[in-house]
Scaffold this motif. Structure first.
Motif, PDB file in Angstrom:
ATOM      1  N   ILE A 140       0.836  -1.206   0.000  1.00  0.00           N
ATOM      2  CA  ILE A 140       0.000   0.000   0.000  1.00  0.00           C
ATOM      3  C   ILE A 140       0.865   1.248   0.000  1.00  0.00           C
ATOM      4  O   ILE A 140       0.612   2.185  -0.764  1.00  0.00           O
ATOM      5  N   ILE A 141       1.879   1.267   0.823  1.00  0.00           N
ATOM      6  CA  ILE A 141       2.784   2.421   0.886  1.00  0.00           C
ATOM      7  C   ILE A 141       3.456   2.650  -0.467  1.00  0.00           C
ATOM      8  O   ILE A 141       3.502   3.772  -0.969  1.00  0.00           O
ATOM      9  N   LEU A 142       3.970   1.575  -1.067  1.00  0.00           N
ATOM     10  CA  LEU A 142       4.644   1.706  -2.353  1.00  0.00           C
ATOM     11  C   LEU A 142       3.684   2.139  -3.462  1.00  0.00           C
ATOM     12  O   LEU A 142       4.054   2.961  -4.313  1.00  0.00           O
ATOM     13  N   MET A 143       2.472   1.636  -3.477  1.00  0.00           N
ATOM     14  CA  MET A 143       1.498   2.022  -4.501  1.00  0.00           C
ATOM     15  C   MET A 143       1.112   3.497  -4.380  1.00  0.00           C
ATOM     16  O   MET A 143       1.062   4.215  -5.385  1.00  0.00           O
ATOM     17  N   VAL A 144       0.836   3.952  -3.162  1.00  0.00           N
ATOM     18  CA  VAL A 144       0.483   5.364  -2.948  1.00  0.00           C
ATOM     19  C   VAL A 144       1.657   6.250  -3.326  1.00  0.00           C
ATOM     20  O   VAL A 144       1.493   7.271  -4.003  1.00  0.00           O
ATOM     21  N   TRP A 145       2.849   5.864  -2.924  1.00  0.00           N
ATOM     22  CA  TRP A 145       4.059   6.627  -3.222  1.00  0.00           C
ATOM     23  C   TRP A 145       4.301   6.685  -4.728  1.00  0.00           C
ATOM     24  O   TRP A 145       4.630   7.735  -5.281  1.00  0.00           O
ATOM     25  N   TYR A 146       4.136   5.537  -5.399  1.00  0.00           N
ATOM     26  CA  TYR A 146       4.326   5.480  -6.846  1.00  0.00           C
ATOM     27  C   TYR A 146       3.341   6.395  -7.576  1.00  0.00           C
ATOM     28  O   TYR A 146       3.718   7.152  -8.466  1.00  0.00           O
ATOM     29  N   LEU A 147       2.083   6.312  -7.191  1.00  0.00           N
ATOM     30  CA  LEU A 147       1.075   7.162  -7.822  1.00  0.00           C
ATOM     31  C   LEU A 147       1.334   8.643  -7.556  1.00  0.00           C
ATOM     32  O   LEU A 147       1.130   9.481  -8.435  1.00  0.00           O
ATOM     33  N   LYS A 148       1.799   8.949  -6.366  1.00  0.00           N
ATOM     34  CA  LYS A 148       2.124  10.344  -6.037  1.00  0.00           C
ATOM     35  C   LYS A 148       3.276  10.850  -6.905  1.00  0.00           C
ATOM     36  O   LYS A 148       3.237  11.979  -7.405  1.00  0.00           O
ATOM     37  N   CYS A 149       4.279  10.019  -7.107  1.00  0.00           N
ATOM     38  CA  CYS A 149       5.424  10.413  -7.952  1.00  0.00           C
ATOM     39  C   CYS A 149       5.016  10.532  -9.411  1.00  0.00           C
ATOM     40  O   CYS A 149       5.393  11.481 -10.100  1.00  0.00           O
ATOM     41  N   LYS A 150       4.255   9.579  -9.909  1.00  0.00           N
ATOM     42  CA  LYS A 150       3.868   9.588 -11.325  1.00  0.00           C
ATOM     43  C   LYS A 150       2.811  10.641 -11.645  1.00  0.00           C
ATOM     44  O   LYS A 150       2.620  10.987 -12.804  1.00  0.00           O
ATOM     45  N   SER A 151       2.138  11.158 -10.631  1.00  0.00           N
ATOM     46  CA  SER A 151       1.125  12.181 -10.884  1.00  0.00           C
ATOM     47  C   SER A 151       1.722  13.591 -10.879  1.00  0.00           C
ATOM     48  O   SER A 151       1.001  14.564 -11.085  1.00  0.00           O
ATOM     49  N   THR A 152       3.011  13.703 -10.657  1.00  0.00           N
ATOM     50  CA  THR A 152       3.701  14.996 -10.681  1.00  0.00           C
ATOM     51  C   THR A 152       4.738  14.962 -11.793  1.00  0.00           C
ATOM     52  O   THR A 152       5.527  14.032 -11.885  1.00  0.00           O
ATOM     53  N   VAL A 198       6.556  24.033 -16.997  1.00  0.00           N
ATOM     54  CA  VAL A 198       5.201  23.531 -16.782  1.00  0.00           C
ATOM     55  C   VAL A 198       5.227  22.458 -15.696  1.00  0.00           C
ATOM     56  O   VAL A 198       5.922  21.460 -15.824  1.00  0.00           O
ATOM     57  N   LEU A 199       4.446  22.692 -14.633  1.00  0.00           N
ATOM     58  CA  LEU A 199       4.291  21.714 -13.558  1.00  0.00           C
ATOM     59  C   LEU A 199       2.870  21.181 -13.611  1.00  0.00           C
ATOM     60  O   LEU A 199       1.915  21.948 -13.555  1.00  0.00           O
ATOM     61  N   GLU A 200       2.734  19.855 -13.762  1.00  0.00           N
ATOM     62  CA  GLU A 200       1.422  19.203 -13.758  1.00  0.00           C
ATOM     63  C   GLU A 200       1.350  18.266 -12.573  1.00  0.00           C
ATOM     64  O   GLU A 200       2.259  17.471 -12.336  1.00  0.00           O
ATOM     65  N   ARG A 201       0.248  18.373 -11.831  1.00  0.00           N
ATOM     66  CA  ARG A 201       0.007  17.490 -10.689  1.00  0.00           C
ATOM     67  C   ARG A 201      -1.385  16.900 -10.826  1.00  0.00           C
ATOM     68  O   ARG A 201      -2.305  17.573 -11.256  1.00  0.00           O
ATOM     69  N   GLY A 202      -1.517  15.643 -10.428  1.00  0.00           N
ATOM     70  CA  GLY A 202      -2.827  15.008 -10.385  1.00  0.00           C
ATOM     71  C   GLY A 202      -2.965  13.837 -11.325  1.00  0.00           C
ATOM     72  O   GLY A 202      -2.310  13.780 -12.354  1.00  0.00           O
ATOM     73  N   GLU A 236       2.024  27.049 -15.338  1.00  0.00           N
ATOM     74  CA  GLU A 236       2.982  27.396 -16.391  1.00  0.00           C
ATOM     75  C   GLU A 236       3.644  28.717 -16.042  1.00  0.00           C
ATOM     76  O   GLU A 236       2.980  29.667 -15.651  1.00  0.00           O
ATOM     77  N   LEU A 237       4.963  28.745 -16.185  1.00  0.00           N
ATOM     78  CA  LEU A 237       5.731  29.958 -15.942  1.00  0.00           C
ATOM     79  C   LEU A 237       6.571  30.285 -17.166  1.00  0.00           C
ATOM     80  O   LEU A 237       7.242  29.408 -17.704  1.00  0.00           O
ATOM     81  N   ASP A 238       6.548  31.542 -17.557  1.00  0.00           N
ATOM     82  CA  ASP A 238       7.437  32.012 -18.607  1.00  0.00           C
ATOM     83  C   ASP A 238       8.814  32.207 -17.970  1.00  0.00           C
ATOM     84  O   ASP A 238       8.939  32.844 -16.922  1.00  0.00           O
ATOM     85  N   VAL A 239       9.835  31.645 -18.579  1.00  0.00           N
ATOM     86  CA  VAL A 239      11.180  31.666 -18.007  1.00  0.00           C
ATOM     87  C   VAL A 239      11.682  33.099 -17.797  1.00  0.00           C
ATOM     88  O   VAL A 239      12.402  33.372 -16.836  1.00  0.00           O
ATOM     89  N   ASP A 260       7.242  24.348  -6.521  1.00  0.00           N
ATOM     90  CA  ASP A 260       8.042  23.735  -5.464  1.00  0.00           C
ATOM     91  C   ASP A 260       7.886  22.224  -5.591  1.00  0.00           C
ATOM     92  O   ASP A 260       6.796  21.696  -5.360  1.00  0.00           O
ATOM     93  N   VAL A 261       8.959  21.526  -5.991  1.00  0.00           N
ATOM     94  CA  VAL A 261       8.887  20.086  -6.238  1.00  0.00           C
ATOM     95  C   VAL A 261      10.084  19.409  -5.575  1.00  0.00           C
ATOM     96  O   VAL A 261      11.224  19.844  -5.760  1.00  0.00           O
ATOM     97  N   SER A 262       9.819  18.343  -4.837  1.00  0.00           N
ATOM     98  CA  SER A 262      10.875  17.559  -4.189  1.00  0.00           C
ATOM     99  C   SER A 262      11.175  16.309  -4.982  1.00  0.00           C
ATOM    100  O   SER A 262      10.301  15.770  -5.660  1.00  0.00           O
ATOM    101  N   GLY A 263      12.414  15.839  -4.858  1.00  0.00           N
ATOM    102  CA  GLY A 263      12.794  14.557  -5.444  1.00  0.00           C
ATOM    103  C   GLY A 263      13.090  14.572  -6.921  1.00  0.00           C
ATOM    104  O   GLY A 263      13.135  13.518  -7.543  1.00  0.00           O
TER     105      GLY A 263
END
Length: 124
Positions: A33-45, A55-59, A67-70, A104-107
């Motif tokens: 369960i921990i690995l599945m939730v963690w995996y989905l959290k990583c792949k959804s960002t 461009v940062l997409e979450r979800g 979206e930010l212009d550089v 703000d993105v970790s990892g």
């Protein structure tokens, strides 16, 4: 438009001790369960550098896209703990104005490469 950077947060490299602990807990089913939730959290960002936009997409089901212009980016902050430096990941915070980061993105793998890409694009 050409993608210059496109990454999801890393699982193992971001938190190796947590990953090992979750693997140890697999026989109790809690680890799965921990690995599945963690995996989905990583792949959804996902953070992409496309053309002149960051461009940062979450979800998964519902999406939140920033979206930010550089050219509007003022500050890029990269934080890496000792273990993050060993595994080549880090936290990146991008500021356009004010005290709160717009992104703000970790990892993220190779955060210094992204910082250098942003600086090079701003100088061009």
């Amino acid at each position: 438009m050409q993608k210059k950077y496109s990454e999801h947060p890393a699982m193992f490299r971001n938190n190796p001790l947590g990953f090992i602990l979750a693997v140890i807990l697999i026989p109790l089913a809690v680890g799965i369960i921990i690995l599945m939730v963690w995996y989905l959290k990583c792949k959804s960002t996902r953070l992409d550098f496309i053309g002149n936009d960051l461009v940062l997409e979450r979800g998964l089901l519902s999406k939140n896209r920033t979206e930010l212009d550089v050219s509007r980016i003022r500050t890029v902050n990269v934080y890496q703990s000792f273990f993050n430096r060993i595994f080549g990941v880090g936290r990146i915070s991008i500021y356009t104005a004010g005290d709160d980061p717009e992104i703000d993105v970790s990892g993220l793998p190779d955060p210094h490469d992204l910082r250098e890409l942003i600086k090079a694009e701003q100088d061009a």
